[in-house]
Design an enzyme around this catalytic site. Structure first.
Site, PDB file in Angstrom:
ATOM      1  N   PRO A 127       0.823  -1.127   0.127  1.00 35.18           N
ATOM      2  CG  PRO A 127      -0.762  -1.489   1.540  1.00 35.18           C
ATOM      3  CD  PRO A 127       0.608  -2.390   1.006  1.00 35.18           C
ATOM      4  CB  CYS A 128       1.048   4.094  -2.380  1.00 35.96           C
ATOM      5  SG  CYS A 128      -0.412   4.736  -2.693  1.00 35.96           S
ATOM      6  CD  GLN A 129      -3.096   4.022   0.931  1.00 31.50           C
ATOM      7  OE1 GLN A 129      -2.319   2.834   1.008  1.00 31.50           O
ATOM      8  NE2 GLN A 129      -3.994   4.048  -0.039  1.00 31.50           N
ATOM      9  N   PRO A 130       1.498   4.881   3.177  1.00 32.79           N
ATOM     10  CG  PRO A 130       2.296   3.247   4.392  1.00 32.79           C
ATOM     11  CD  PRO A 130       1.517   3.511   3.276  1.00 32.79           C
ATOM     12  CG  PHE A 131       5.957   4.636   1.149  1.00 37.59           C
ATOM     13  CD1 PHE A 131       6.838   4.707   2.224  1.00 37.59           C
ATOM     14  CD2 PHE A 131       5.403   3.490   0.753  1.00 37.59           C
ATOM     15  CE1 PHE A 131       7.005   3.362   2.891  1.00 37.59           C
ATOM     16  CE2 PHE A 131       5.598   2.227   1.142  1.00 37.59           C
ATOM     17  CZ  PHE A 131       6.518   2.219   2.257  1.00 37.59           C
TER      18      PHE A 131
END
Length: 334
Positions: A58-62
């Site tokens: 998942p891309c949300q942390p970055f």
């Protein structure tokens, strides 16, 4: 390429995968809790063929859109867990896709440098780049980080297919991909097109989108429709409540891509936000690809997905690398 196996913890993603790839296997589990050896029954039968491992956390942390990023996010170590499987099986090819922010994390040591170092120790040729999805036929201003690695020789980025100095000088547009779907109203479900379902709108938000021209935003509203937070001088988040333009690529779709208040996701002509089907089409999914789950879950799957045409181009790069390796093996160095 033959899709053999999928692995994800999300039940709706599992249901979507199983529906669309009925001949492939699927494991619904947390990769952080799995031993690589658990995949041996699925991977070993193909040890004599080139294998591609794709890892897309998942891309949300970055993402720069995430204003609450922190180094305790449980999704950050997922790339390292993917690395355990790469180290165990040593597949011929590896692909990672994420937001460009994966490269610029300030927390040390970041997940990407450690993963690249692992690939180097394992003998992979690695190439990384930030690509614009528009360059590969995707009707969307979406920049993505990609990592391609090969254990059988250098792999190259795929050549651009759209834009200046390509066979298709013009980028694909929103109209190219959604114009053929039947008109529907906010909150309506189309019975003839799978996933062509739009979220409902409150009476006030219906007035707001009617006051928004194609390509317009909240700045086009009369004073009585403006949100109080914007009336007080807030100038940020200009894309929220925005409408797309039919003759241009869309802005980057997110996991809230069917919500009018969460980005420039308003239909260019109809008074509603994009339907799940339209959002999936802008991600270049075929109409025959069916998403499972409730409305929010389907939108999350669409927003998290690698655009299909970008994935296809990346896959063709691995195929080209494999063909070159075969020619060298047969005829010697060229």
């Amino acid at each position: 390429m033959q899709i053999v196996l999928g692995l994800d913890i999300d039940p709706d993603a599992a249901a979507t995968f199983r529906r669309n790839f009925p001949r492939a296997e699927f494991i619904r589990n947390d990769i952080a809790r799995m031993r690589p050896s658990a995949l041996k029954p699925f991977v070993e039968p193909y040890r004599n063929a080139p294998r591609l491992f794709c890892g897309c956390a998942p891309c949300q942390p970055f993402s720069k859109q995430n204003g609450t990023r922190n180094d305790k996010d449980s999704r950050i170590p997922l790339l390292a867990h993917f690395g355990r499987f790469v180290r165990y099986f040593h597949p011929e090819f590896v692909l990672v896709e994420n937001v460009p922010g994966l490269q610029t994390m300030s927390w040390e040591p970041g997940p990407l440098p450690k993963f690249v170092q692992l690939l180097g120790r394992l003998g992979y040729d690695v190439i990384t780049a930030t690509v614009d999805c528009r360059d590969y036929g995707v009707p969307q201003k979406r920049t993505r980080f990609v990592l391609l690695a090969s254990a059988i020789g250098p792999v190259q980025l795929p050549p651009k297919t759209h834009g200046p100095n390509t066979p298709n000088v013009e980028y694909s547009t929103v109209r190219d991909w959604i114009a053929g779907f039947p008109p529907i109203r906010a909150g309506e479900v189309c019975s003839s097109v799978p996933n062509h379902r739009a979220a409902g709108l409150s009476p006030l938000n219906l007035k707001r989108i009617k006051a928004t021209p194609p390509g317009g935003s909240r700045r086009d509203w009369p004073e009585e429709l403006v949100l109080s937070c914007h009336s007080s001088g807030h100038q940020g988040h200009t894309d929220v409540y925005g409408r797309l333009r039919a003759d241009q690529p869309a802005t980057a779709l997110t996991t809230r891509c069917i919500s009018l208040s969460n980005g420039r996701f308003g239909h260019p002509e109809q008074h509603r936000a994009l339907s799940v089907r339209e959002a999936a089409s802008i991600q270049t999914f075929a109409e025959t690809f069916i998403f499972e789950g409730n409305l929010n879950s389907m939108a999350r799957q669409v927003g998290n997905a690698v655009p299909v045409l970008l994935a296809k181009s990346l896959g063709q790069s691995f195929n080209s690398c494999h063909r070159l390796h075969q020619r060298r093996s047969t005829h010697g160095a060229v």
